[in-house]
Motif scaffolding. Structure first.
Motif, PDB file in Angstrom:
ATOM      1  N   LEU A 170      40.472  46.079  36.605  1.00 17.29           N
ATOM      2  CA  LEU A 170      39.727  47.057  35.807  1.00 17.29           C
ATOM      3  C   LEU A 170      40.414  47.328  34.477  1.00 17.29           C
ATOM      4  O   LEU A 170      39.746  47.455  33.431  1.00 17.29           O
ATOM      5  CB  LEU A 170      39.570  48.361  36.597  1.00 17.29           C
ATOM      6  N   VAL A 171      41.754  47.418  34.498  1.00 11.66           N
ATOM      7  CA  VAL A 171      42.497  47.633  33.246  1.00 11.66           C
ATOM      8  C   VAL A 171      42.305  46.441  32.313  1.00 11.66           C
ATOM      9  O   VAL A 171      42.065  46.604  31.101  1.00 11.66           O
ATOM     10  CB  VAL A 171      43.997  47.852  33.551  1.00 11.66           C
ATOM     11  N   ALA A 172      42.397  45.213  32.854  1.00 12.31           N
ATOM     12  CA  ALA A 172      42.230  44.014  32.031  1.00 12.31           C
ATOM     13  C   ALA A 172      40.805  43.912  31.497  1.00 12.31           C
ATOM     14  O   ALA A 172      40.593  43.501  30.346  1.00 12.31           O
ATOM     15  CB  ALA A 172      42.571  42.782  32.860  1.00 12.31           C
ATOM     16  N   MET A 173      39.830  44.280  32.311  1.00 16.88           N
ATOM     17  CA  MET A 173      38.433  44.213  31.880  1.00 16.88           C
ATOM     18  C   MET A 173      38.168  45.200  30.747  1.00 16.88           C
ATOM     19  O   MET A 173      37.435  44.899  29.805  1.00 16.88           O
ATOM     20  CB  MET A 173      37.509  44.481  33.067  1.00 16.88           C
ATOM     21  N   ARG A 174      38.779  46.376  30.829  1.00 13.07           N
ATOM     22  CA  ARG A 174      38.586  47.393  29.783  1.00 13.07           C
ATOM     23  C   ARG A 174      39.215  46.950  28.462  1.00 13.07           C
ATOM     24  O   ARG A 174      38.674  47.238  27.393  1.00 13.07           O
ATOM     25  CB  ARG A 174      39.199  48.710  30.238  1.00 13.07           C
ATOM     26  N   PRO A 204      37.603  41.877  25.183  1.00 11.51           N
ATOM     27  CA  PRO A 204      36.436  42.024  24.280  1.00 11.51           C
ATOM     28  C   PRO A 204      35.142  42.017  25.086  1.00 11.51           C
ATOM     29  O   PRO A 204      35.096  41.512  26.205  1.00 11.51           O
ATOM     30  CB  PRO A 204      36.541  40.802  23.364  1.00 11.51           C
ATOM     31  N   LYS A 205      34.090  42.566  24.506  1.00 13.67           N
ATOM     32  CA  LYS A 205      32.836  42.722  25.236  1.00 13.67           C
ATOM     33  C   LYS A 205      32.289  41.393  25.751  1.00 13.67           C
ATOM     34  O   LYS A 205      31.742  41.320  26.845  1.00 13.67           O
ATOM     35  CB  LYS A 205      31.790  43.409  24.347  1.00 13.67           C
ATOM     36  N   ASP A 206      32.427  40.323  24.938  1.00 12.62           N
ATOM     37  CA  ASP A 206      31.876  39.047  25.376  1.00 12.62           C
ATOM     38  C   ASP A 206      32.708  38.386  26.483  1.00 12.62           C
ATOM     39  O   ASP A 206      32.299  37.377  27.052  1.00 12.62           O
ATOM     40  CB  ASP A 206      31.736  38.085  24.190  1.00 12.62           C
ATOM     41  N   ARG A 213      34.053  40.318  29.081  1.00 16.66           N
ATOM     42  CA  ARG A 213      34.097  41.205  30.248  1.00 16.66           C
ATOM     43  C   ARG A 213      33.330  40.643  31.447  1.00 16.66           C
ATOM     44  O   ARG A 213      33.562  41.026  32.580  1.00 16.66           O
ATOM     45  CB  ARG A 213      33.558  42.586  29.878  1.00 16.66           C
ATOM     46  N   GLY A 214      32.379  39.734  31.175  1.00 23.09           N
ATOM     47  CA  GLY A 214      31.638  39.131  32.280  1.00 23.09           C
ATOM     48  C   GLY A 214      32.545  38.364  33.226  1.00 23.09           C
ATOM     49  O   GLY A 214      32.373  38.406  34.455  1.00 23.09           O
ATOM     50  N   MET A 215      33.532  37.657  32.635  1.00 22.29           N
ATOM     51  CA  MET A 215      34.471  36.907  33.466  1.00 22.29           C
ATOM     52  C   MET A 215      35.314  37.857  34.316  1.00 22.29           C
ATOM     53  O   MET A 215      35.594  37.597  35.500  1.00 22.29           O
ATOM     54  CB  MET A 215      35.374  36.038  32.600  1.00 22.29           C
ATOM     55  N   TRP A 216      35.727  38.955  33.739  1.00 18.28           N
ATOM     56  CA  TRP A 216      36.538  39.912  34.510  1.00 18.28           C
ATOM     57  C   TRP A 216      35.718  40.600  35.587  1.00 18.28           C
ATOM     58  O   TRP A 216      36.243  40.961  36.648  1.00 18.28           O
ATOM     59  CB  TRP A 216      37.172  40.946  33.569  1.00 18.28           C
ATOM     60  N   LEU A 217      34.420  40.768  35.323  1.00 17.06           N
ATOM     61  CA  LEU A 217      33.558  41.315  36.365  1.00 17.06           C
ATOM     62  C   LEU A 217      33.492  40.345  37.550  1.00 17.06           C
ATOM     63  O   LEU A 217      33.507  40.754  38.723  1.00 17.06           O
ATOM     64  CB  LEU A 217      32.153  41.563  35.800  1.00 17.06           C
ATOM     65  N   GLY A 218      33.431  39.032  37.239  1.00 14.29           N
ATOM     66  CA  GLY A 218      33.454  38.027  38.298  1.00 14.29           C
ATOM     67  C   GLY A 218      34.774  38.037  39.058  1.00 14.29           C
ATOM     68  O   GLY A 218      34.807  37.839  40.279  1.00 14.29           O
ATOM     69  N   ARG A 219      35.880  38.270  38.337  1.00 10.24           N
ATOM     70  CA  ARG A 219      37.184  38.333  38.996  1.00 10.24           C
ATOM     71  C   ARG A 219      37.297  39.554  39.905  1.00 10.24           C
ATOM     72  O   ARG A 219      37.951  39.515  40.945  1.00 10.24           O
ATOM     73  CB  ARG A 219      38.292  38.337  37.952  1.00 10.24           C
TER      74      ARG A 219
END
Length: 326
Positions: free
Chosen positions: A24-28, A31-33, A35-41
């Motif tokens: 969650l910290v890394a996703m925040r 950059p916005k483009d 964040r999709g990858m971090w959501l998958g992680r």
């Protein structure tokens, strides 16, 4: 739904909370483009944690999966194991080896232990899932040489069997336990044989297998210095060993299992496992659930493939950018 976690749930919760917080910290911070990858992680972490909990649904009656089964073979290796009346003229030990191999296949995935006895009992193979080791141990097993024999007792393995079963219960009481006794029931010792009653409440099933015939068979001495001669009795006649089915039935009654006379034209009958019998049985109740952890494992594996594709694309883009800059 039931859970059967790989490790203690509190440890999983601690590890999971830390991983989710990091993602969650890394996703925040991303950059916005990106964040999709971090959501998958985040999905990957959650899927792995749920898979580690090993969830199951529904209930299915079972006689105990082989992977939750301990099988103990108790083999009589007194001199009469070499009596040549199996399949006509082969040693009884040949039949015992074949039957143990077949029973190990029937219980594929179980843990196996081997106890042998002649004048004394020996814990020849501790619990293992390695059927090759079991087969090797039986191949190395030989009937007791006549020069070391002090008379055979069918109960010589009783005390050691009970000890092995009790240790198995202390280590993992929820596992099912099965005992197979293989012998001819012949007694040549003057002492009263020990009984197997003490093991009856420690197992969920088993079988007693009898080897030999009423006519009997001659026994070659397994002592390498005997020259392969046949064992002779006190009157200097070739000794003949015969099966004693009454004694074998007594062992079966002590253990609370069935008896089967064996011959080369039939197959050994695997034990009927009663989940409601014996120590630790009430914890299992003979019911298992259908596992669904693999669904979450597939989700995690699917996202790993996405990650691999993303890394390959990144490498190609870097390589292309390097070419342009040159």
């Amino acid at each position: 739904m039931t859970l059967n976690p790989l490790v203690h749930p509190l440890l999983l919760l601690l590890i999971g909370s830390g991983l989710v917080a990091l993602v969650l910290v890394a996703m925040r911070a991303a950059p916005k483009d990106g964040r999709g990858m971090w959501l998958g992680r985040l999905l990957l972490v959650c899927a792995v944690l749920i898979a580690a909990l090993r969830p199951g649904v529904g209930s299915v009656a079972t006689n105990a999966a082989n992977t939750e089964l301990d099988v103990v073979f108790v083999v009589d290796l007194s001199g009469s194991a070499g009596a040549e009346d199996w399949n006509g003229s082969e040693p009884r030990l040949t039949g015992m080896r074949s039957d143990i191999e077949q029973l190990a296949l029937r219980h594929a995935g179980a843990r196996f232990a081997l106890i042998t006895f002649d004048s004394e009992a020996q814990y020849r193979l501790p619990f293992t899932t390695d059927t090759t080791a079991l087969a090797k141990a039986m191949q190395l097993a030989q009937p007791q040489p006549s020069g070391r024999s002090h008379g055979s007792s069918i109960g010589a393995g009783a005390e050691l069997l009970q000890e092995v079963l009790n240790n198995a219960i202390d280590y993992n009481p929820e596992r099912m336990r099965v005992v197979y006794y293989l012998g001819d029931g012949e007694i040549t010792s003057d002492t009263t044989p020990e009984r197997y009653r003490g093991s009856a409440d420690l197992i969920q099933g088993g079988k007693v297998f009898g080897y030999g015939t009423e006519r009997g068979g001659r026994m070659r001495d397994s002592d390498p210095y005997s020259g392969g001669e046949y064992i002779r009795d006190r009157s200097d006649q070739e000794g003949i060993s015969t099966i004693d089915e009454a004694n074998l039935q007594d062992i079966a009654d002590d253990l609370g299992v069935e008896y089967q006379l064996r011959d080369a034209d039939s197959e050994p009958e695997a034990a009927d496992i009663d989940p409601a019998r014996g120590e630790g049985a009430t914890q299992r109740g003979g019911v298992t659930t259908f596992p669904i952890y693999w669904v979450f494992a597939l989700v995690a594996a699917g996202w790993m493939l996405v990650e691999c594709g993303w890394l390959v694309r990144q490498q190609r883009e870097l390589a292309a950018a390097k070419v342009v800059s040159e």
